[in-house]
Design an enzyme around this catalytic site. Structure first.
Site, PDB file in Angstrom:
ATOM      1  N   SER A 266     -12.164   9.370   2.656  1.00  0.00           N
ATOM      2  CA  SER A 266     -11.245   8.730   3.596  1.00  0.00           C
ATOM      3  C   SER A 266     -10.375   7.711   2.885  1.00  0.00           C
ATOM      4  O   SER A 266     -10.745   7.161   1.841  1.00  0.00           O
ATOM      5  CB  SER A 266     -12.049   8.042   4.705  1.00  0.00           C
ATOM      6  N   LYS A 267      -9.211   7.446   3.463  1.00  0.00           N
ATOM      7  CA  LYS A 267      -8.330   6.404   2.919  1.00  0.00           C
ATOM      8  C   LYS A 267      -9.020   5.050   2.913  1.00  0.00           C
ATOM      9  O   LYS A 267      -8.635   4.154   2.154  1.00  0.00           O
ATOM     10  CB  LYS A 267      -7.040   6.317   3.743  1.00  0.00           C
ATOM     11  N   ARG A 268     -10.038   4.901   3.768  1.00  0.00           N
ATOM     12  CA  ARG A 268     -10.751   3.621   3.853  1.00  0.00           C
ATOM     13  C   ARG A 268     -11.791   3.466   2.748  1.00  0.00           C
ATOM     14  O   ARG A 268     -12.292   2.369   2.527  1.00  0.00           O
ATOM     15  CB  ARG A 268     -11.405   3.484   5.225  1.00  0.00           C
TER      16      ARG A 268
END
Length: 491
Positions: A266-268
């Site tokens: 994920s981008k997170r």
């Protein structure tokens, strides 16, 4: 043997949205498209890499993100043949500047049987689906065949329609460049909107239209948007039928990249941020090499290769469709191998910005510091795995007062005192003389093992347990500064 998909002139595109910080998925997609084009060019079949910016999401698109995307591409060394700041025959290359183009295409579609006006609200669609018990998500085709009276009634209510594309009946089959033949039954692919009620075009329209008008021949993108492919193929075929374009591009869907817990990266996730690697001192060559391995390999028994070697060997059919797991430790190991491949001159050039950022050397670099750095780099080149490691290893050479990160215990002080006595009487200050004096005093004289003998001296002089080779470091530091640091450690 050259892959059959490269027999025609290749035009690929990379089209990110400027809505956040570039991530590793961004970089891998850019890499595979860039290499695909360069391989086609290398084999004499033409290869054009188009960089296009999909910024129709006005609320989320930012100039900062746009600048970051271009900066990421430059850092990676992935140049583009057409696109922002380069131009080309199919510009403009930012979707926010192509509104008239989309409106013209939408008008042509509206004049055909490929689209229809839809007046339904989201609430009405949801209510009908619940009432029918249908498991098919999306629009139910209610407005496909509106009567004049129904349309008039909606307009009287003040409703503004959206334009929907009419999916054809039957099935859509295509040869995925990575996964082979794939078939979608269109009864499970609902009609979809091409624009908002205010007329602003949606991604579902602008992405295929741009591909069509820019002559894109091959679309390489993530597996996560595979489900949208039948919609795009159907629209591409309509554009061909209307004479707006001449071909339907080939599609290839790249494997997912998974992170911790086998979940999609994920981008997170911290390891997903591309600039983290730049800031941590990774080489772009090392990052690209590792990202290439997330779905492709140059050989079964070989992990380390250059970008030019990848260009020569790359075949899209050899990309593994199975998900890959991102392994930070392996990425670091690959980067370390690329560090060893740099010449001393190039390594010094790459290290300088990090040394300046940490204040180890000035900007510009003084001549005396440049000479000292030239002598010191051979001592640390084989010990560095990332560019950021140079500053803490070399800082002691460029300062008068060293900060000791590690401590010297009571026994270590006795060692430092003996080292001071041995070195203070040296007539010649050279690596060989320094080594001989310390070995005689600490190893032979005190009967210590080398690790115990030289460790306290290393901390006294460099401030750390880990440093460049001790004897060479003492020679570079010079007699006066070396003895001063030994004396300071004793105090």
């Amino acid at each position: 043997m050259t892959d059959s998909v490269t027999q025609t002139p290749v035009r690929v595109r990379f089209c990110p949205s400027p809505t956040g910080s570039p991530h590793v998925g961004f970089a891998r997609t850019a890499l595979y498209n860039w290499v695909f084009a360069r391989h086609a060019e290398l084999t004499g079949r033409g290869g054009t890499f188009v960089f296009r910016v999909e910024d129709t999401d006005r609320e989320r698109s930012t100039q900062e993100s746009y600048d970051a995307m271009l900066g990421a591409m430059r850092w990676l060394g992935l140049d583009w043949d057409e696109g922002p700041e380069v131009g080309g025959p199919h510009g403009p290359y930012r979707q926010s500047e192509r509104g008239d183009i989309y409106r013209d295409v939408l008008d042509q579609l509206n004049a055909s049987s490929y689209t229809y006006d839809c007046f339904c609200t989201t609430e009405e669609v949801d209510a009908r689906r619940k009432a029918s018990g249908s498991k098919v998500q999306g629009y139910d085709g209610f407005c496909r065949e509106l009567s004049t009276e129904q349309r008039s009634a909606f307009e009287t209510e003040g409703r503004t329609p959206v334009v929907r594309f009419r999916m054809p009946d039957g099935s859509i089959t295509f040869d995925d460049l990575v996964r082979g033949e794939i078939t979608f039954e269109t009864e499970f692919v609902p009609d979809y909107a091409l624009c908002r009620a205010n007329g602003d075009p949606l991604y579902t329209l602008v992405n295929p239209v741009d591909d069509a008008l820019m002559g894109i021949t091959h679309v390489l993108r993530g597996e996560d948007i595979l489900s949208s492919t039948p919609r795009q193929i159907a629209l591409h075929q309509a554009l061909v039928d209307l004479g707006i374009s001449s071909q339907v591009p080939s599609f290839g869907h790249l494997p997912l990249v998974r992170g911790e817990g086998n979940k999609k990266l994920s981008k997170r996730d911290p390891e997903a941020h591309l600039f983290m690697y730049r800031d941590a001192g990774f080489l772009p060559e090392g990052v690209l090499n590792y990202l290439a391995l997330l779905g492709w390999a140059i050989a079964p028994d070989r992990d380390v290769f250059t970008l030019s070697e990848m260009v020569e060997a790359f075949e899209i059919r050899n990309v593994n469709p199975q998900p890959s797991r991102f392994d930070l430790k392996k990425a670091e190991a690959i980067n370390a191998d690329h560090m060893r491949m740099l010449s001393l001159e190039e390594l010094t050039h790459r290290v300088l910005p990090y040394l300046k950022a940490e204040g180890v050397v000035g900007d510009p670099v003084h001549d005396s510091d440049a000479q000292l750095l030239e002598l010191a780099m051979p001592l640390v080149a084989e010990r560095m795995n990332k560019l950021t490691e140079a500053a803490p290893m070399l800082a002691f050479l460029f300062t008068e007062d060293v900060e000791r990160v590690d401590e010297i215990d009571e026994a270590g002080h006795e060692v430092v005192r003996a080292a001071y006595d041995a070195l203070s009487g040296l007539e010649t200050w050279s690596t060989a003389a320094i080594e001989e004096a310390l070995r005689q005093s600490l190893v032979d004289g005190l009967g210590l093992k080398p690790r115990l003998a030289f460790g306290p001296v290393r901390i006294a002089v460099t401030g750390r347990k880990v440093s460049p080779p001790l004897f060479e470091s003492l020679e570079l530091l010079g007699r006066d500064r070396s003895l001063a640091r030994l004396s300071d450690a004793l105090e």
